[in-house]
Design a protein around this motif. Sequence first.
Motif, mmCIF file in Angstrom:
data_model
loop_
_atom_site.group_PDB
_atom_site.id
_atom_site.type_symbol
_atom_site.label_atom_id
_atom_site.label_comp_id
_atom_site.label_asym_id
_atom_site.label_seq_id
_atom_site.Cartn_x
_atom_site.Cartn_y
_atom_site.Cartn_z
ATOM 1 N N PHE A 45 -68.051 107.004 57.023
ATOM 2 C CA PHE A 45 -67.116 105.862 57.042
ATOM 3 C C PHE A 45 -65.678 106.336 56.815
ATOM 4 N N ILE B 107 -72.772 99.333 48.964
ATOM 5 C CA ILE B 107 -73.972 100.142 49.157
ATOM 6 C C ILE B 107 -75.213 99.282 48.933
ATOM 7 N N TRP C 53 -77.943 103.442 52.661
ATOM 8 C CA TRP C 53 -77.018 102.951 53.694
ATOM 9 C C TRP C 53 -76.233 101.792 53.088
ATOM 10 N N ILE C 54 -75.264 101.283 53.842
ATOM 11 C CA ILE C 54 -74.509 100.159 53.316
ATOM 12 C C ILE C 54 -75.296 98.869 53.497
ATOM 13 N N LYS D 263 -64.625 107.079 53.264
ATOM 14 C CA LYS D 263 -64.755 106.051 52.227
ATOM 15 C C LYS D 263 -66.040 106.230 51.427
ATOM 16 N N LEU D 264 -67.070 106.839 52.021
ATOM 17 C CA LEU D 264 -68.329 107.074 51.314
ATOM 18 C C LEU D 264 -68.795 108.515 51.517
ATOM 19 N N ASP D 265 -69.569 109.013 50.582
ATOM 20 C CA ASP D 265 -70.183 110.330 50.689
ATOM 21 C C ASP D 265 -71.676 110.155 50.928
ATOM 22 N N SER D 266 -72.292 111.165 51.531
ATOM 23 C CA SER D 266 -73.742 111.074 51.725
ATOM 24 C C SER D 266 -74.398 112.421 51.479
ATOM 25 N N ARG D 267 -75.675 112.355 51.073
ATOM 26 C CA ARG D 267 -76.482 113.565 50.904
ATOM 27 C C ARG D 267 -77.523 113.557 52.009
ATOM 28 N N LEU D 268 -77.519 114.608 52.828
ATOM 29 C CA LEU D 268 -78.430 114.669 53.959
ATOM 30 C C LEU D 268 -79.497 115.733 53.755
ATOM 31 N N ARG D 269 -80.704 115.361 54.071
ATOM 32 C CA ARG D 269 -81.852 116.274 54.027
ATOM 33 C C ARG D 269 -82.148 116.652 55.480
ATOM 34 N N LEU E 195 -67.213 97.630 52.330
ATOM 35 C CA LEU E 195 -68.457 98.391 52.359
ATOM 36 C C LEU E 195 -69.126 98.386 50.990
ATOM 37 N N LYS F 111 -79.024 109.698 50.182
ATOM 38 C CA LYS F 111 -78.232 108.878 49.277
ATOM 39 C C LYS F 111 -76.844 108.700 49.873
ATOM 40 N N ILE F 112 -76.303 107.519 49.707
ATOM 41 C CA ILE F 112 -74.916 107.289 50.112
ATOM 42 C C ILE F 112 -74.216 106.687 48.887
ATOM 43 N N TYR F 113 -72.999 107.149 48.606
ATOM 44 C CA TYR F 113 -72.361 106.755 47.344
ATOM 45 C C TYR F 113 -70.852 106.824 47.455
ATOM 46 N N MET F 114 -70.180 106.150 46.522
ATOM 47 C CA MET F 114 -68.722 106.235 46.452
ATOM 48 C C MET F 114 -68.362 107.663 46.075
ATOM 49 N N PRO F 115 -67.408 108.278 46.759
ATOM 50 C CA PRO F 115 -67.033 109.649 46.400
ATOM 51 C C PRO F 115 -66.583 109.696 44.947
ATOM 52 N N ARG G 19 -68.985 113.476 54.313
ATOM 53 C CA ARG G 19 -68.256 112.209 54.248
ATOM 54 C C ARG G 19 -68.731 111.298 55.365
ATOM 55 N N ILE H 184 -80.847 110.465 55.462
ATOM 56 C CA ILE H 184 -79.814 110.237 54.454
ATOM 57 C C ILE H 184 -80.549 109.940 53.159
#
Lengths: 320, 258
Positions: free
Chosen positions: A133, B19, B25-26, A136-142, B17, B224-228, A131, B222
């Motif tokens: 923010f 994307i 990133w945002i 408020k947002l999710d992320s995929r980390l490498r 926010l 990818k960043i996305y709405m849960p 998670r 990162i």
Amino acid sequence: MSKTLIVAELQNGAPREAALELITQARGLGGELVSLVIGSGVAEAAEDLAKRGGGRVLAADDAALADYTSGAYAQAIRRALDQESPDLLLLSNTPIGWDLAGKLAAALDAGVATDVVRIEQEGDDLVFIKRMFNAKLDSRLRVTGSPRIATVQPGACEAYAGSDAGSVESLDVSGCGSRTVFKELRTAAAGGHDLTKADLIISGGRGLQKPENFDSVLKPLVEALGAQMGASRPVVDSGWLPHEYQVGSSGQVVAPKLYMAVGISGAIQHLVGMKNSNFIIAINKDADAPIFEVADLGVVADLFEIVPALTEAVSAAKGG
Amino acid sequence: MKILVCLKQVPHKDARLDIAGHGTWIDDANLKFEINDYDNYALEAALRIKDAGEAEVIVATIGPDRVVQSLRTALGMGADRAVHVKDEALEGSDSLGVAKSLAAIAAQESPDLILTGLMSDDANYGLTGPMLAELSGLPHATGIVSCEHAGESITVERELEGGALEVVELPLPALVTVQTGMNEVRYASLKGIMQAKKKPLETKSVADLGLQASDVAPKVTIEKIYMPPKGEGAEILQGSAAEVSQQLVTKIKELGLL
Ligand SMILES: Cc1cc2nc3c(=O)[nH]c(=O)nc-3n(C[C@H](O)[C@H](O)[C@H](O)COP(=O)(O)OP(=O)(O)OC[C@H]3O[C@@H](n4cnc5c(N)ncnc54)[C@H](O)[C@@H]3O)c2cc1C
Ligand SMILES: Nc1ncnc2c1ncn2[C@@H]1O[C@H](COP(=O)(O)O)[C@@H](O)[C@H]1O
């Protein structure tokens, strides 16, 4: 994943729930599992962990490890890493985990992901879902480097409940020391505002904008319903209400019949303090606020309109 | 005593926010920014040590041109000078790259105490402080809510779970990361803001820090960043304030609480 080392935290001499969750995460990836238990007089806890699916359990047992210090604990973990050369090191995202993860990553020049909720295997690689923010947002980390390091959010998965018995070995941790000196533990001061027994809690967050609004907007509703008032952390940080009103990971953990969150976004540290409530109502003007994911009923609107209207409706209902 | 405070500029807490097109990133093109909340408390803690005796407070940040605004604010609050690290090489950088750059500043400045926030309000990593401590060879403590300075050491309270605290003593030089609520943060006075304009603000590149782009290349990216993904979520009530209130009252009655 060929080999995972988990750092299993103890609580009152036994593996804590978060440690068993790390076992779930590690076993989900397959491969070899090694668990590390650190402390003084931890033989029993190590046996317990081995019985509960911890795989090969290393007991780092030394008087110098009786109390947590970042220096000594980091050295103990590095001894285990040197001996085991795992591909992945997992810690819990707790005051111990976040104290150590960055320190270890910098020492090993390794990649690290914190507060991870899920780990996915993609071919030979791992992807860490986290998670950002404040949820408020999710992320995929490498993450690259060896070992990869991650801290896992407590409660993100079920505690491991299998009973594949493992074994215990002791790890030589003589000479581990720290420049930080542990002085004492201060348990939470018992406040006069115990929320844990309340049936109905109405909590206000930063959305209330200023301290006066707790009195003029929220309190009339709290009184009309005979509820107890709670708060999110920024409210307490700003000195609007005393600490004993705070609900969350660093405040009180509550489970009333009804919890109403007013102007609270629903950051994970707040959710862990109230998500087990019997029924949850959220009032927030942001339809995407994460609080709506745990709420049963939601109102997407300006709290300064809804709360007074609700107060009036409650008073009318009581009158009639 | 010399104190280094690391500040990060982050999107304003109430910013919407969205994307960005690249999805990693945002979109920060039209955002309002502010000093990371945790770092305000860290700066305040440093300024209180300064108020209580002799101390020089240096603020440092890594980021694009816009972060100068945050440094000016910090100088206006009472910091003595500022260091801004700006470099293309740091654009896709991760916590370790940031920590390595901050460690290079620390090596140049040799502070007695370094303060950072517990975590950044945007990425929520909570890594930079402990990394910087390790790279600088300093003892550290994270998430502190009080700090007492006496002679060659500081004694801090670390926040644990459920409101418990751990008291730890650290010999100086040391690094601590600050939890919110530690103190009451001051505002920059008008006089402070005027004075800030004359205070030194240095801009440095990665090369000025004795580093190469490869030193700060990311180990974490990162993707990818996305709405849960939305779960079942709450049933959202529709209608006017009065109608919604009626529905809530019905529910509260059903729960036996009214
Ligand atoms: C180690 C650690 C421990 C923590 N412990 C806790 C803890 O115990 N408890 C806790 O609460 N937090 C805790 N936090 C902080 C947590 O991460 C969040 O920062 C905090 O919960 C946010 O509080 P909030 O929801 O009130 O504020 P915000 O996240 O700023 O949310 C305010 C909300 O109000 C809404 N709003 C604004 N105006 C209106 C309006 N007019 N009408 C309706 N809605 C409106 C907004 O849409 C927003 O969703 C902890 C953090 C850390 C790192
Ligand atoms: N770009 C940056 N410049 C200066 N300080 C930073 C930067 N990024 C992070 N920090 C510091 O490290 C703390 C923790 O950030 P993070 O590790 O990103 O969660 C912040 O509160 C800041 O004090």
